[in-house]
Design an enzyme around this catalytic site. Structure first.
Site, mmCIF file in Angstrom:
data_model
loop_
_atom_site.group_PDB
_atom_site.id
_atom_site.type_symbol
_atom_site.label_atom_id
_atom_site.label_comp_id
_atom_site.label_asym_id
_atom_site.label_seq_id
_atom_site.Cartn_x
_atom_site.Cartn_y
_atom_site.Cartn_z
ATOM 1 N N ASP A 14 0.884 -1.177 0.000
ATOM 2 C CA ASP A 14 0.000 0.000 0.000
ATOM 3 C C ASP A 14 0.916 1.220 0.000
ATOM 4 O OD1 ASP A 14 -2.408 1.576 0.331
ATOM 5 O OD2 ASP A 14 -1.819 1.872 2.401
ATOM 6 N N SER A 15 0.310 2.386 -0.186
ATOM 7 C CA SER A 15 1.105 3.604 -0.097
ATOM 8 C C SER A 15 1.559 3.870 1.337
ATOM 9 C CB SER A 15 0.259 4.788 -0.570
ATOM 10 O OG SER A 15 -0.855 4.922 0.281
ATOM 11 N N TYR A 46 -0.553 8.483 -2.432
ATOM 12 C CA TYR A 46 -0.645 8.160 -3.855
ATOM 13 C C TYR A 46 -1.866 8.862 -4.467
ATOM 14 C CZ TYR A 46 2.750 4.203 -3.713
ATOM 15 O OH TYR A 46 3.857 3.404 -3.600
ATOM 16 N N GLY A 47 -2.881 9.045 -3.659
ATOM 17 C CA GLY A 47 -4.153 9.597 -4.153
ATOM 18 C C GLY A 47 -4.057 11.016 -4.682
ATOM 19 N N CYS A 77 -4.367 -1.435 -2.004
ATOM 20 C CA CYS A 77 -4.467 0.011 -2.192
ATOM 21 C C CYS A 77 -5.415 0.272 -3.362
ATOM 22 C CB CYS A 77 -3.075 0.562 -2.504
ATOM 23 S SG CYS A 77 -3.053 2.314 -2.923
ATOM 24 N N THR A 79 -5.974 3.088 -4.842
ATOM 25 C CA THR A 79 -5.381 4.009 -5.803
ATOM 26 C C THR A 79 -4.425 3.269 -6.743
ATOM 27 O OG1 THR A 79 -5.516 5.648 -4.052
ATOM 28 C CG2 THR A 79 -4.200 6.225 -5.964
ATOM 29 N N GLU A 156 -3.282 8.023 8.429
ATOM 30 C CA GLU A 156 -1.824 7.844 8.487
ATOM 31 C C GLU A 156 -1.256 8.521 9.741
ATOM 32 O OE1 GLU A 156 1.175 5.989 6.057
ATOM 33 O OE2 GLU A 156 -0.987 5.979 5.889
ATOM 34 N N CYS A 190 -10.838 3.110 -0.613
ATOM 35 C CA CYS A 190 -9.447 3.277 -0.187
ATOM 36 C C CYS A 190 -9.257 2.431 1.062
ATOM 37 C CB CYS A 190 -9.198 4.754 0.113
ATOM 38 S SG CYS A 190 -7.668 5.075 1.006
ATOM 39 N N THR A 191 -8.132 1.740 1.133
ATOM 40 C CA THR A 191 -7.933 0.794 2.240
ATOM 41 C C THR A 191 -7.635 1.479 3.575
ATOM 42 O OG1 THR A 191 -5.626 0.567 1.527
ATOM 43 C CG2 THR A 191 -7.197 -1.096 0.747
ATOM 44 N N HIS A 192 -7.420 2.786 3.542
ATOM 45 C CA HIS A 192 -7.295 3.509 4.813
ATOM 46 C C HIS A 192 -8.674 3.702 5.481
ATOM 47 C CE1 HIS A 192 -3.265 4.648 3.375
ATOM 48 N NE2 HIS A 192 -3.012 5.126 4.573
HETATM 49 N N1 DGL Z 1 -4.634 3.308 0.813
HETATM 50 C C1 DGL Z 1 -4.638 3.943 -0.455
HETATM 51 C C2 DGL Z 1 -5.868 3.495 -1.242
HETATM 52 O O1 DGL Z 1 -6.398 2.443 -0.976
HETATM 53 C C3 DGL Z 1 -4.602 5.420 -0.597
HETATM 54 C C4 DGL Z 1 -3.909 6.335 0.237
HETATM 55 C C5 DGL Z 1 -3.106 7.336 -0.523
HETATM 56 O O2 DGL Z 1 -3.652 8.316 -1.050
HETATM 57 O O3 DGL Z 1 -1.891 7.109 -0.594
HETATM 58 O O4 DGL Z 1 -6.305 4.170 -2.136
#
Ligand code: DGL
Length: 274
Positions: A14-15, A46-47, A77, A79, A156, A190-192
């Site tokens: 993931d990011s 990453y987003g 992730c 993204t 995060e 998004c996995t966050h």
């Molecule tokens: N966890 C990432 C996702 O599932 C995104 C977080 C990011 O923007 O880096 O999209």
């Protein structure tokens, strides 16, 4: 006939920390698996990056895991999945699974009024991958999409308490669109975001089903490994964590998320500098 076994690790990336929500689900489903986790925290979010940057970073993440001889790669992730899954699948000698298709499948099964909401990062929304997968799954859906640029960075930083003013402010900025559209199902693309499910659920109301892309994809990884006879033998389970960011910050937020101290299993690695 004796079942085939494969004790090589599953690579997950993931990011940053979001993929831990997926890893956690996978460990519950498959406690005997060995997992190598990579969080590219240095290059997060990453987003907020371009498609080209996300593809480049995702390829680097893939090669880090392949060098460690993993048997499969779980792109935990949204993204990275939505921008780079096709490229990664083409280039990888081992199976690669992302979060979009599994989450879409569960959302389409869950909805009753055919109104589905999607919460995801800006780059994920812009890629159109979830929207295309939903449209392919059913022509009858009404899809409402909201990018939530603040959510992943908040998670995060460990800002996940539903009573925290910053959390409540972001929720009241992002969720009204989905609420007024009358969606009965919301994909956390998004996995966050599963770390914010309490507050999202409270806002949307109890009649709305939240689909965690992390949990849906973890189930899909299990199905794939079982179907291919690639599961590990009993007693093989374990996990190692790698971050390109600050080790202490990663461990501190992971402690909040997993209620577990991972510092002894965590290694800092040099990031790809764009
Ligand atoms: N966890 C990432 C996702 O599932 C995104 C977080 C990011 O923007 O880096 O999209």
């Amino acid at each position: 006939m004796e079942a085939k076994m494969d004790n090589r690790a599953i690579g997950v990336f993931d990011s940053g920390l979001g993929g831990l929500t997926a890893t956690h689900e996978l460990m519950k489903l498959m406690p005997d698996e060995n997992i190598i986790y990579l969080g590219d925290s240095h290059n997060m979010p990453y987003g907020e990056r371009s498609h080209e940057e996300i593809v480049r970073l995702s390829r680097w993440d893939l090669s880090f895991l392949l060098e460690r001889k993993v048997k499969a790669v779980f792109v935990a992730c949204g993204t990275a999945t939505s921008n780079a899954l096709d490229v990664l699948k083409k280039e990888s000698p081992v199976p690669v699974i992302g979060v979009v298709e599994p989450a879409v499948k569960e959302a389409v099964t869950a909805t009753r009024n055919k109104k589905i909401g999607l919460l995801a990062t800006r780059a994920c929304v812009q890629s159109g991958a979830f929207q295309r997968a939903l449209a392919n799954a059913s022509g009858e859906l009404e899809i409402t999409v909201q990018a939530c640029p603040k959510f992943a960075s908040m998670v995060e930083e460990g800002i996940i308490d539903k009573n925290d003013e910053r959390v409540r402010q972001a929720v009241s900025e992002y969720l009204p669109l989905l609420k007024s559209a009358g969606v009965d199902t919301v994909i956390l693309g998004c996995t966050h975001y599963p770390m914010l499910s309490d507050v999202i659920s409270e806002y949307m109301g109890s009649g709305v089903t939240l689909i965690s892309s992390s949990a849906a994809a973890a189930r899909s990884v299990k199905c794939m490994l079982v179907a291919r006879g690639m599961t590990a033998e009993k007693g093989n389970g374990g996990i190692s964590y790698n971050t390109t960011g600050d080790e202490e910050a990663f461990a501190a937020s992971a402690r909040l998320m997993l209620k577990n101290d991972i510092s002894s299993q965590l290694t800092r690695i040099e990031p790809l500098i764009l």
